[in-house]
Scaffold this active site. Structure first.
Site, mmCIF file in Angstrom:
data_model
loop_
_atom_site.group_PDB
_atom_site.id
_atom_site.type_symbol
_atom_site.label_atom_id
_atom_site.label_comp_id
_atom_site.label_asym_id
_atom_site.label_seq_id
_atom_site.Cartn_x
_atom_site.Cartn_y
_atom_site.Cartn_z
ATOM 1 N N GLU A 79 -8.639 7.025 2.180
ATOM 2 C CA GLU A 79 -7.552 7.263 3.130
ATOM 3 C C GLU A 79 -7.499 8.731 3.555
ATOM 4 O O GLU A 79 -7.615 9.633 2.733
ATOM 5 C CB GLU A 79 -6.212 6.865 2.508
ATOM 6 C CG GLU A 79 -6.122 5.384 2.134
ATOM 7 C CD GLU A 79 -6.169 4.456 3.342
ATOM 8 O OE1 GLU A 79 -5.971 4.935 4.473
ATOM 9 O OE2 GLU A 79 -6.399 3.236 3.133
ATOM 10 N N CYS A 143 1.256 2.134 -1.679
ATOM 11 C CA CYS A 143 0.045 2.966 -1.726
ATOM 12 C C CYS A 143 0.223 4.220 -0.878
ATOM 13 O O CYS A 143 -0.074 5.331 -1.316
ATOM 14 C CB CYS A 143 -1.175 2.160 -1.265
ATOM 15 S SG CYS A 143 -1.590 0.846 -2.428
ATOM 16 N N HIS A 162 -8.310 2.706 -1.077
ATOM 17 C CA HIS A 162 -7.948 1.296 -1.021
ATOM 18 C C HIS A 162 -9.188 0.455 -1.341
ATOM 19 O O HIS A 162 -10.284 0.735 -0.845
ATOM 20 C CB HIS A 162 -7.421 0.925 0.379
ATOM 21 C CG HIS A 162 -5.928 0.865 0.442
ATOM 22 N ND1 HIS A 162 -5.196 1.588 1.358
ATOM 23 C CD2 HIS A 162 -5.016 0.157 -0.301
ATOM 24 C CE1 HIS A 162 -3.903 1.326 1.171
ATOM 25 N NE2 HIS A 162 -3.769 0.466 0.179
HETATM 26 N N1 PCA Z 1 -1.597 -2.256 -2.674
HETATM 27 C C1 PCA Z 1 -0.372 -2.086 -1.933
HETATM 28 C C2 PCA Z 1 0.661 -1.698 -2.968
HETATM 29 C C3 PCA Z 1 0.015 -1.881 -4.298
HETATM 30 C C4 PCA Z 1 -1.398 -2.156 -4.012
HETATM 31 O O1 PCA Z 1 -2.305 -2.297 -4.847
HETATM 32 C C5 PCA Z 1 -0.511 -1.118 -0.782
HETATM 33 O O2 PCA Z 1 -1.567 -1.117 -0.137
HETATM 34 O O3 PCA Z 1 0.414 -0.369 -0.485
#
Ligand code: PCA
Length: 205
Positions: A79, A143, A162
């Site tokens: 990200e 996240c 991610h």
């Molecule tokens: N993914 C979510 C919240 C927790 C996770 O593992 C997100 O992308 O915000």
């Protein structure tokens, strides 16, 4: 150096969260000659920042890579940015909170860029044959909240990765594939762990 890697517990309809397993695998591992600490965060808007602050207090890390599941994505996604927005969209957090168009920090910056080498990390993963890309949105769920609170409140190189489903996770999310339905994208856990290791290594190189 100490490198902190966090994952998240399962949330929403997901039975497992690959990021939890990645964080557990990296806990106590040596990454690029440095000690890694892995920890699992609650998927709770009201607790993420405090849990991260406690981990940073305890371990005084030289870099932090937080990770989470982005179901349906096909790559390890590094990200670039975190925005000052909490919005659960359609998935309440694990405390059943569902913020709608709220600011994380009312007086905080509108957004922050990750302070790890985002593009170089993706290049390193691609070079190793790991499907990866830069992502320009971490969403507005926990996240994004984790990355925003790291960047707003702490002076340590911080980033967010991610992760896709594992193959098993993708099978359990599939929609009647035996009737022609779809199975979401996935990557084996070992590649996911290797990917996060390489992001950490690139960050401290
Ligand atoms: N993914 C979510 C919240 C927790 C996770 O593992 C997100 O992308 O915000």
């Amino acid at each position: 150096m100490t490198l902190l890697c966090t994952g998240y517990e399962p949330f929403g309809d997901h039975e497992t969260n690959p990021s939890e397993r990645v964080a557990r695998e990296l806990d106590g591992a040596t990454v690029a000659g440095h000690e890694a600490v892995g920890a699992v965060l609650p998927v709770e808007f009201d607790n993420v920042a405090d849990e991260l602050a406690a981990l940073i207090d305890e371990h005084d890390p030289d870099a932090v890579i937080a990770t989470g599941l982005a179901g349906g994505r096909s790559t390890v996604s590094v990200e670039r940015v975190a925005v000052n927005v909490d919005d659960a969209v359609t998935v309440p957090d694990n405390a059943d909170n569902s913020p709608y168009n709220e600011r994380i920090e009312p007086a905080g910056a509108d957004a922050h860029f990750a302070t790890i080498p985002v593009v170089e990390s993706v290049e390193a993963l691609l070079e190793a044959g790991i499907p990866a890309r830069v992502s320009n949105s971490a969403g507005t769920h926990c996240c994004n909240h984790a990355l925003y609170s790291l960047l707003e409140n702490h002076d340590v190189p911080s980033g967010f990765v991610h992760l896709p489903f594992t193959p098993k996770g993708a099978v359990s999310e599939a929609e009647a594939p035996e009737r022609g339905g779809s199975v979401p994208a996935s990557l084996p856990l070992s590649l996911q762990v290797d990917g996060v290791r390489r992001v950490l290594a690139t960050t401290v190189a």
